[in-house]
Design a protein around this motif. Structure first.
Motif, PDB file in Angstrom:
ATOM      1  N   LEU A  26       0.833  -1.202   0.000  1.00  0.00           N
ATOM      2  CA  LEU A  26       0.000   0.000   0.000  1.00  0.00           C
ATOM      3  C   LEU A  26       0.866   1.251   0.000  1.00  0.00           C
ATOM      4  O   LEU A  26       1.903   1.294   0.660  1.00  0.00           O
ATOM      5  CB  LEU A  26      -0.907   0.033   1.234  1.00  0.00           C
ATOM      6  N   ARG A  27       0.400   2.268  -0.723  1.00  0.00           N
ATOM      7  CA  ARG A  27       1.025   3.590  -0.679  1.00  0.00           C
ATOM      8  C   ARG A  27      -0.105   4.591  -0.411  1.00  0.00           C
ATOM      9  O   ARG A  27      -0.633   5.221  -1.324  1.00  0.00           O
ATOM     10  CB  ARG A  27       1.748   3.891  -1.982  1.00  0.00           C
ATOM     11  N   PRO A  28      -0.511   4.702   0.857  1.00  0.00           N
ATOM     12  CA  PRO A  28      -1.709   5.479   1.211  1.00  0.00           C
ATOM     13  C   PRO A  28      -1.681   6.926   0.741  1.00  0.00           C
ATOM     14  O   PRO A  28      -2.732   7.489   0.435  1.00  0.00           O
ATOM     15  CB  PRO A  28      -1.749   5.390   2.742  1.00  0.00           C
ATOM     16  N   GLN A  29      -0.475   7.522   0.681  1.00  0.00           N
ATOM     17  CA  GLN A  29      -0.412   8.914   0.275  1.00  0.00           C
ATOM     18  C   GLN A  29      -0.905   9.106  -1.160  1.00  0.00           C
ATOM     19  O   GLN A  29      -1.516  10.140  -1.480  1.00  0.00           O
ATOM     20  CB  GLN A  29       1.023   9.466   0.440  1.00  0.00           C
ATOM     21  N   ALA A  67      -8.090  -2.677   6.882  1.00  0.00           N
ATOM     22  CA  ALA A  67      -8.205  -4.128   6.995  1.00  0.00           C
ATOM     23  C   ALA A  67      -7.365  -4.876   5.968  1.00  0.00           C
ATOM     24  O   ALA A  67      -7.314  -6.110   6.006  1.00  0.00           O
ATOM     25  CB  ALA A  67      -9.670  -4.542   6.830  1.00  0.00           C
ATOM     26  N   ARG A  68      -6.687  -4.167   5.080  1.00  0.00           N
ATOM     27  CA  ARG A  68      -6.046  -4.823   3.932  1.00  0.00           C
ATOM     28  C   ARG A  68      -4.641  -5.340   4.210  1.00  0.00           C
ATOM     29  O   ARG A  68      -4.091  -6.082   3.396  1.00  0.00           O
ATOM     30  CB  ARG A  68      -6.022  -3.871   2.735  1.00  0.00           C
ATOM     31  N   THR A  69      -4.057  -4.952   5.345  1.00  0.00           N
ATOM     32  CA  THR A  69      -2.730  -5.463   5.710  1.00  0.00           C
ATOM     33  C   THR A  69      -2.709  -5.791   7.204  1.00  0.00           C
ATOM     34  O   THR A  69      -3.468  -5.226   7.981  1.00  0.00           O
ATOM     35  CB  THR A  69      -1.621  -4.430   5.406  1.00  0.00           C
ATOM     36  N   ASP A  70      -1.791  -6.694   7.571  1.00  0.00           N
ATOM     37  CA  ASP A  70      -1.634  -7.002   8.990  1.00  0.00           C
ATOM     38  C   ASP A  70      -0.606  -6.055   9.607  1.00  0.00           C
ATOM     39  O   ASP A  70      -0.147  -5.106   8.960  1.00  0.00           O
ATOM     40  CB  ASP A  70      -1.257  -8.467   9.195  1.00  0.00           C
ATOM     41  N   ALA A  71      -0.236  -6.308  10.850  1.00  0.00           N
ATOM     42  CA  ALA A  71       0.665  -5.399  11.570  1.00  0.00           C
ATOM     43  C   ALA A  71       2.034  -5.290  10.912  1.00  0.00           C
ATOM     44  O   ALA A  71       2.717  -4.266  11.044  1.00  0.00           O
ATOM     45  CB  ALA A  71       0.823  -5.868  13.016  1.00  0.00           C
ATOM     46  N   SER A  72       2.420  -6.317  10.171  1.00  0.00           N
ATOM     47  CA  SER A  72       3.731  -6.293   9.507  1.00  0.00           C
ATOM     48  C   SER A  72       3.670  -5.710   8.107  1.00  0.00           C
ATOM     49  O   SER A  72       4.696  -5.567   7.448  1.00  0.00           O
ATOM     50  CB  SER A  72       4.297  -7.715   9.436  1.00  0.00           C
ATOM     51  N   GLY A  73       2.448  -5.389   7.634  1.00  0.00           N
ATOM     52  CA  GLY A  73       2.291  -4.847   6.289  1.00  0.00           C
ATOM     53  C   GLY A  73       1.985  -5.894   5.239  1.00  0.00           C
ATOM     54  O   GLY A  73       1.871  -5.571   4.052  1.00  0.00           O
TER      55      GLY A  73
END
Length: 238
Positions: A26-29, A67-73
């Motif tokens: 993911l690149r949220p920006q 919800a699309r990634t876990d704590a590690s990405g």
């Protein structure tokens, strides 16, 4: 020129939503910037249905970000996501934008149809309540707007969920010689998933490994290798 602008915004959002290259999925920006531009476009072109359709598509997809990634990405696929983490306010905004596109006569537009597909997912309270038959029908309608093997591949997923993996696999197998999909990692990935569901685990392992070799994003590569390992274990067990 509006269609070209919408296309660029869509590409920016997609690169943020599932990065084609790099270490992070993911690149949220990028998603945030595309959403900002989409909202501006909808405000300055309020009577253009596809502006609202694109905004709806982005809002609905972005609603699942947490919800699309876990704590590690690492990626979490949609059917495995915790729907309590989906942003209900953003879903309502997306549904509202889709409604505006439809009011303007744009229900059959390229972006509005995709938004309608994502709305089916967003409004299902559980994965089991997803109306896959309706989604398959929307993909078929989308294919009449834009002829694309990628759209047909997505339809195969929906058909596989609605009518069983064998029905989905028959569509995927017809796409195996599509030149446009030769380097597209999701083709062997989807094929691997369908084969795995059919109990053809060794073929599934090979398909997942081929998909991992084609994927450019490290997070996706890791996910596909895990799928290959699970298929290999299932092959041994069977």
């Amino acid at each position: 020129r509006l269609s070209s602008v919408l296309e660029v915004v869509y590409l920016v959002f997609n690169e943020g939503y599932a990065a084609a290259r790099g270490q992070d999925w993911l690149r949220p920006q990028l998603c945030d910037e595309a959403l900002r531009m989409g909202r501006v476009l909808a405000s300055i072109a309020p009577h253009e249905p596809e502006a609202h359709g694109l905004l709806a598509l982005m809002e609905l997809n972005a609603s699942r970000t947490a919800a699309r990634t876990d704590a590690s990405g690492a990626p979490i696929l949609m059917l495995d996501q915790n729907r309590a983490l989906w942003d209900q306010f953003q879903i309502r905004r997306g549904v509202q934008a889709l409604g505006r596109a439809r009011e303007l006569g744009g229900a059959g537009g390229f972006y509005a149809l995709q938004a309608a597909i994502i709305a089916c997912h967003a409004l299902a309270r559980t994965a089991g309540e997803t109306d896959w038959s309706h989604i398959a029908g929307l993909y078929a309608e989308l294919a009449t707007v834009v002829r694309s093997p990628v759209i047909e591949l997505n339809r195969a997923v929906a058909v596989g969920m609605a009518d069983g993996p064998e029905a989905g696999l028959s569509i995927v197998d017809r796409l195996m010689n599509e030149h446009a999909l030769k380097a597209y990692h999701l083709l062997p990935s989807i094929r691997g998933d369908l084969l795995h569901k059919l109990g053809r685990h060794e073929e599934a392992r090979a398909a997942f490994e081929a998909a991992a070799a084609l994927a450019g994003n490290r997070r996706e590569q890791d996910l596909l290798r895990r799928c290959a390992a699970e298929a290999a274990e299932a092959a041994i067990s069977s």
